[in-house]
Scaffold this active site. Structure first.
Site, PDB file in Angstrom:
ATOM      1  N   THR A 129       4.884  -5.931  88.292  1.00  0.00           N
ATOM      2  CA  THR A 129       5.267  -5.576  89.652  1.00  0.00           C
ATOM      3  C   THR A 129       6.748  -5.891  89.861  1.00  0.00           C
ATOM      4  O   THR A 129       7.297  -6.779  89.227  1.00  0.00           O
ATOM      5  CB  THR A 129       4.422  -6.341  90.688  1.00  0.00           C
ATOM      6  OG1 THR A 129       4.606  -7.751  90.518  1.00  0.00           O
ATOM      7  CG2 THR A 129       2.948  -5.995  90.531  1.00  0.00           C
ATOM      8  N   GLY A 130       7.363  -5.127  90.759  1.00  0.00           N
ATOM      9  CA  GLY A 130       8.798  -5.301  90.955  1.00  0.00           C
ATOM     10  C   GLY A 130       9.565  -5.008  89.687  1.00  0.00           C
ATOM     11  O   GLY A 130      10.511  -5.710  89.336  1.00  0.00           O
ATOM     12  N   GLY A 131       9.180  -3.939  89.009  1.00  0.00           N
ATOM     13  CA  GLY A 131       9.726  -3.666  87.680  1.00  0.00           C
ATOM     14  C   GLY A 131      10.922  -2.751  87.646  1.00  0.00           C
ATOM     15  O   GLY A 131      11.342  -2.346  86.559  1.00  0.00           O
ATOM     16  N   GLY A 141      16.315  -6.130  87.957  1.00  0.00           N
ATOM     17  CA  GLY A 141      16.391  -7.545  87.646  1.00  0.00           C
ATOM     18  C   GLY A 141      15.481  -8.010  86.533  1.00  0.00           C
ATOM     19  O   GLY A 141      15.358  -7.378  85.467  1.00  0.00           O
ATOM     20  N   ILE A 142      14.817  -9.135  86.762  1.00  0.00           N
ATOM     21  CA  ILE A 142      13.955  -9.751  85.763  1.00  0.00           C
ATOM     22  C   ILE A 142      12.787  -8.846  85.395  1.00  0.00           C
ATOM     23  O   ILE A 142      12.401  -8.746  84.225  1.00  0.00           O
ATOM     24  CB  ILE A 142      13.456 -11.121  86.274  1.00  0.00           C
ATOM     25  CG1 ILE A 142      14.626 -12.112  86.352  1.00  0.00           C
ATOM     26  CG2 ILE A 142      12.338 -11.669  85.391  1.00  0.00           C
ATOM     27  CD1 ILE A 142      14.316 -13.376  87.135  1.00  0.00           C
ATOM     28  N   GLY A 143      12.220  -8.165  86.379  1.00  0.00           N
ATOM     29  CA  GLY A 143      11.102  -7.276  86.105  1.00  0.00           C
ATOM     30  C   GLY A 143      11.484  -6.144  85.172  1.00  0.00           C
ATOM     31  O   GLY A 143      10.756  -5.821  84.229  1.00  0.00           O
ATOM     32  N   SER A 172       9.940 -20.124  90.622  1.00  0.00           N
ATOM     33  CA  SER A 172      11.362 -20.427  90.799  1.00  0.00           C
ATOM     34  C   SER A 172      11.538 -21.931  90.718  1.00  0.00           C
ATOM     35  O   SER A 172      10.642 -22.697  91.106  1.00  0.00           O
ATOM     36  CB  SER A 172      11.865 -19.936  92.156  1.00  0.00           C
ATOM     37  OG  SER A 172      13.172 -20.431  92.424  1.00  0.00           O
ATOM     38  N   TYR A 207      11.276 -19.926 101.471  1.00  0.00           N
ATOM     39  CA  TYR A 207      11.292 -19.462 100.088  1.00  0.00           C
ATOM     40  C   TYR A 207      10.815 -20.567  99.152  1.00  0.00           C
ATOM     41  O   TYR A 207       9.977 -20.320  98.272  1.00  0.00           O
ATOM     42  CB  TYR A 207      12.701 -19.022  99.704  1.00  0.00           C
ATOM     43  CG  TYR A 207      12.828 -18.596  98.256  1.00  0.00           C
ATOM     44  CD1 TYR A 207      12.325 -17.372  97.829  1.00  0.00           C
ATOM     45  CD2 TYR A 207      13.442 -19.418  97.311  1.00  0.00           C
ATOM     46  CE1 TYR A 207      12.437 -16.973  96.498  1.00  0.00           C
ATOM     47  CE2 TYR A 207      13.557 -19.024  95.982  1.00  0.00           C
ATOM     48  CZ  TYR A 207      13.053 -17.807  95.581  1.00  0.00           C
ATOM     49  OH  TYR A 207      13.157 -17.427  94.275  1.00  0.00           O
TER      50      TYR A 207
END
Length: 248
Positions: A14-16, A19-21, A139, A152
């Site tokens: 997800t969130g691919g 960034g990191i994804g 995180s 957060y």
């Protein structure tokens, strides 16, 4: 020649699209995985799929919308009938000081970082079999106190707690759950945060023992380690990729 640790494995990220994804999706695809990525914006999703190559598939959707998650896994089930690896990566960083927190801030932060993560995992479970792996994106902020971003920080502390609990919940099914916890990493979102405050980047780097920001590829390396058989006896663990911030 690069090892193909994930040959024919079905990986959902997800969130691919950024960034990191995105960096993780590229690495999985290079190592033979059949990669599915999600993102809310179709344009970014299409660009990411083109960049990843290797037959990657993008499914537009919002992980806070349970119908979208259902559609994602229905597509994967039609194509392959299973999921081998889930990287629950989608999240947001919204620094808001305590006195300025409004209900909408809470709903957006916990909606994406907590609710979205829970149901990303839950809806994958019917398709996961013995040996499946779940990697959660946490995180260093879940373990360290950072002023002005308590929402957060707390949302990422919840991610760490889920990994512990779900390791016990899923142990009889042979599904491992771990967390990758980046520190300050050079992503578009982090760059936007730095650019919004004068001297913010320099202050962050001062707190990093290795004296620099992390790179998305370094976090992706950790994600692939946790998803691979090389970490077969690692469960409920939080792997910091933070230049030493949490440890020193």
């Amino acid at each position: 020649m690069m090892a193909k640790r994930f040959e024919d494995k079905v990986v959902v990220i997800t969130g691919g699209s950024d960034g990191i994804g995105l960096a993780s999706a590229q690495r999985f695809a290079e190592e033979g995985a059949r990669v599915y990525i999600t993102a809310r914006r179709q344009e970014l999703l299409d660009q990411a799929v083109s960049q990843i190559g290797h037959g990657a598939i993008g499914v537009q959707g919002d992980v806070t919308n349970l119908a979208d998650l259902t559609s994602l896994y229905e597509r994967v089930e039609r194509d392959h009938g299973r999921v081998d690896v889930v990287f629950a990566n989608a999240g947001m960083h919204q620094p808001i000081p305590l006195e300025a927190i409004e209900e909408a801030h809470f709903d957006s932060t916990f909606g994406l970082n907590v609710k979205g993560l829970i149901f990303t995992v839950q809806k994958a479970l019917p398709l996961m079999t013995q040996g499946g792996v779940i990697v959660l994106n946490g995180s260093v902020a879940g373990s360290k106190a950072y002023a002005g971003q308590s929402l957060y920080n707390a949302s990422k502390a919840a991610v760490r707690s889920f990994a512990r609990s779900w390791t016990l919940d899923l142990k009889e099914r042979g599904i491992r759950v771990n967390v990758v916890s980046p520190g300050a990493t050079e992503t578009r979102l982090m760059r936007d945060h730095f650019d919004s405050g004068r001297g913010a980047e320099e202050e962050v780097i001062k707190r990093v023992p290795l004296g620099r920001l992390g790179h998305v590829e370094e976090v992706a390396n950790a994600v692939l380690f946790l998803a691979s058989s090389e970490s077969s006896f690692v469960a409920g663990h939080e792997l910091f990729v933070d230049g030493g911030v949490a440890a020193v």
